[in-house]
Design an enzyme around this catalytic site. Structure first.
Site, mmCIF file in Angstrom:
data_model
loop_
_atom_site.group_PDB
_atom_site.id
_atom_site.type_symbol
_atom_site.label_atom_id
_atom_site.label_comp_id
_atom_site.label_asym_id
_atom_site.label_seq_id
_atom_site.Cartn_x
_atom_site.Cartn_y
_atom_site.Cartn_z
ATOM 1 N N ASP A 77 -0.862 -10.258 2.338
ATOM 2 C CA ASP A 77 -0.818 -9.275 2.561
ATOM 3 C C ASP A 77 -2.252 -8.403 3.256
ATOM 4 O O ASP A 77 -2.804 -8.092 1.794
ATOM 5 C CB ASP A 77 -0.080 -8.220 1.961
ATOM 6 C CG ASP A 77 0.725 -7.083 2.500
ATOM 7 O OD1 ASP A 77 -0.092 -6.600 3.483
ATOM 8 O OD2 ASP A 77 1.209 -6.341 1.528
ATOM 9 N N LYS B 168 -2.625 -0.250 8.879
ATOM 10 C CA LYS B 168 -3.757 0.696 8.454
ATOM 11 C C LYS B 168 -4.803 0.698 10.049
ATOM 12 O O LYS B 168 -4.803 1.501 10.428
ATOM 13 C CB LYS B 168 -4.152 0.481 7.517
ATOM 14 C CG LYS B 168 -3.162 0.863 6.347
ATOM 15 C CD LYS B 168 -3.303 0.866 4.846
ATOM 16 C CE LYS B 168 -2.546 0.557 3.564
ATOM 17 N NZ LYS B 168 -1.786 2.223 3.260
ATOM 18 N N PHE C 170 1.497 -4.088 -3.977
ATOM 19 C CA PHE C 170 2.026 -3.317 -3.536
ATOM 20 C C PHE C 170 1.978 -3.483 -2.129
ATOM 21 O O PHE C 170 1.313 -3.839 -1.272
ATOM 22 C CB PHE C 170 1.484 -1.511 -3.230
ATOM 23 C CG PHE C 170 1.727 -0.702 -3.471
ATOM 24 C CD1 PHE C 170 2.616 -0.145 -3.740
ATOM 25 C CD2 PHE C 170 1.351 -0.695 -1.253
ATOM 26 C CE1 PHE C 170 3.338 1.010 -3.355
ATOM 27 C CE2 PHE C 170 2.296 0.519 -1.338
ATOM 28 C CZ PHE C 170 3.018 1.590 -1.393
HETATM 29 C C1 LIG Z 1 -1.309 -4.023 0.364
HETATM 30 C C2 LIG Z 1 -0.104 -3.148 1.265
HETATM 31 N N1 LIG Z 1 0.964 -3.507 2.153
HETATM 32 C C3 LIG Z 1 1.703 -2.210 2.509
HETATM 33 C C4 LIG Z 1 1.517 -1.141 2.447
HETATM 34 C C5 LIG Z 1 2.430 -0.018 2.875
HETATM 35 O O1 LIG Z 1 2.011 0.181 4.581
HETATM 36 P P1 LIG Z 1 3.286 1.522 4.336
HETATM 37 O O2 LIG Z 1 2.758 2.503 4.177
HETATM 38 O O3 LIG Z 1 1.943 1.655 5.733
HETATM 39 O O4 LIG Z 1 4.273 0.834 4.851
HETATM 40 C C6 LIG Z 1 -0.217 -0.837 1.743
HETATM 41 C C7 LIG Z 1 -0.268 0.443 1.854
HETATM 42 O O5 LIG Z 1 -0.627 1.036 0.995
HETATM 43 C C8 LIG Z 1 -1.034 -1.813 1.430
HETATM 44 O O6 LIG Z 1 -1.593 -1.306 0.511
#
Ligand SMILES: Cc1ncc(COP(=O)(O)O)c(C=O)c1O
Length: 409
Positions: free
Chosen positions: A233, A262, A148
């Site tokens: 990530d 976040k 994700f």
């Molecule tokens: C690992 C990871 N990358 C990217 C995102 C996307 O972040 P955003 O919702 O701020 O676009 C998330 C969101 O949960 C995430 O868990």
């Protein structure tokens, strides 16, 4: 009552005028204190065990939260948004603090997690064209099944989740995926057009999946040998969530590019960032990327305060690890036919249910007991509370979680 609309009016108004891209629980949240959120109409309090999908690390009151509010107010009174073409002190300070904090050379500030990932992919492709001599439009990105990374079109091109992708195609070409934690499949997937491999050190939304201890090290070496950018990530796992400041530190690896988001603002404002080695990040030149709000002084001032707190309070992350381990081990003691596996690290914990047990029912059952949790990958209840949560609060929640897991079915 502190508001003029009733719960019902709020729900009906939102449902009438907004798209329905979230399945809303019939619950209005009004006030936050520490790890608790209250509904004003009923006075019912809920223990927040999602923390805005891991972002709200300092909770919603208390000494750290107050410092973030002070930083926010100070900067809001001074200057909020300019454009990326001008310098501001909070931006410069955050660039310096964040790169040092993440042990990287260079940073690019964005707003949301998905944008940070999009940006990392753009940088990786550009780097591949400029340094590897790949012919234009043939660069490939490899990602992991069950990942994700967000919901935008480019990022969804990496997703293996048919539900998220349905009726949103066509997607970007040049995206391949391999199973998470399967080094051999990755080895077979790379070729001379591979620009980057992107992976979460621990898959979050994919069900809280922890790789074998040597997986990421092998991946790092493979990437080095083949001049492939290794992108981690850390948007979900960063800033102490898994009991180390960044989850990859557990595995002794260093990515070429890292995305964070976040918790970088304590969940107060949207801000994200891409960090990397200098020669990688410098492939962007004026005009090649930009964002109206990316790097705005308000968000930067708050993020600077977050980093200052994390540096000053060196016990913060270790505490998350210790209490997280306690929470995990107590959850593992719960006996229920519904539970398939309990796994996690620090305060990123998943309770995977056996099929056909329905995670929605358990989440609703927990809500009735005053506990908010999330669901990851269909059948995994996900607990990712603010990192300030106390053992006492966990002990308050545990019998309730145990009761719901044993009763609901
Ligand atoms: C690992 C990871 N990358 C990217 C995102 C996307 O972040 P955003 O919702 O701020 O676009 C998330 C969101 O949960 C995430 O868990």
């Amino acid at each position: 009552m502190g508001r003029s609309l009733t719960d019902r009016e709020i729900r009906e108004t939102a449902d009438k005028y907004s798209t329905h891209h979230y399945e809303h629980y019939p619950l209005v949240l009004d006030t936050g204190r520490g790890c608790w959120i209250t509904n004003e109409e009923t006075g019912q309090r809920y223990l927040d065990m999602i923390a805005g999908y891991s972002a709200v690390i300092f909770g919603r009151s208390g000494k750290y939260y107050s410092r973030l509010l002070d930083a926010l107010n100070r900067q809001a009174k001074k200057l909020t948004l300019v454009t990326g073409s001008y310098y501001t002190a909070p931006y410069a300070q955050l660039c310096e603090k964040l790169t040092h904090f993440c042990n990287m050379d260079t940073v690019l500030m964005m707003n949301t997690g998905a944008e940070a990932v999009e940006t990392a992919l753009k940088i990786a492709k550009r780097y591949a064209y400029l340094t590897k001599g790949i012919s234009e439009n043939s660069a490939e990105i490899i990602s992991c099944e069950n990942n994700f990374h967000g919901r935008t079109q480019g990022v969804l091109s990496l997703s293996s989740n048919d539900f998220y992708r349905k009726h949103f195609g066509p997607f970007l070409p040049g995206c391949k995926s391999v199973p998470f934690d399967d080094f051999d499949k990755l080895l077979r997937a790379v070729n001379r057009n591979t620009a980057a491999f992107i992976v979460e050190p621990i898959q979050g939304e994919g069900g809280i999946n922890i790789p074998f201890p040597n997986y990421l090290k092998k991946v790092e070496n493979l990437c080095k040998e083949n001049d492939i950018l290794f992108i981690l990530d850390e948007i979900q796992t960063g800033f102490g969530r898994t009991g180390t400041m960044f989850a990859h530190q557990e595995y002794g690896v260093k990515p070429d590019i890292m995305t964070v988001g976040k918790a970088i603002s304590g969940g107060i404002l949207p801000i994200s960032a891409v960090l990397g080695r200098n020669e990688v990040m410098r492939v962007l030149d004026p005009g090649s990327h930009g964002s109206t709000f990316g790097g705005n002084p308000l968000a930067c001032a708050v993020a600077c305060e977050v980093i200052d707190i994390l540096i000053e309070d060196s016990s913060f992350v270790g505490r998350a690890r210790k209490i997280g381990e306690y929470f995990l081990s107590e959850l593992q003691k719960i006996k229920s036919p519904a539970i398939k596996e309990v796994r996690g690290r620090g305060f990123l914990i998943g309770v995977e249910l056996n099929s056909p047990f329905n995670a929605d029912l358990y989440r609703d059952g927990l809500l009735k007991e005053g506990i908010m949790c999330g669901i990851a990958h269909e059948r995994t209840l996900r607990f990712s509370p603010p990192l300030i949560i106390t053992k006492r609060e966990i002990d308050w929640a545990l019998p309730k979680i145990s009761k719901v897991l044993q009763e609901t079915g």
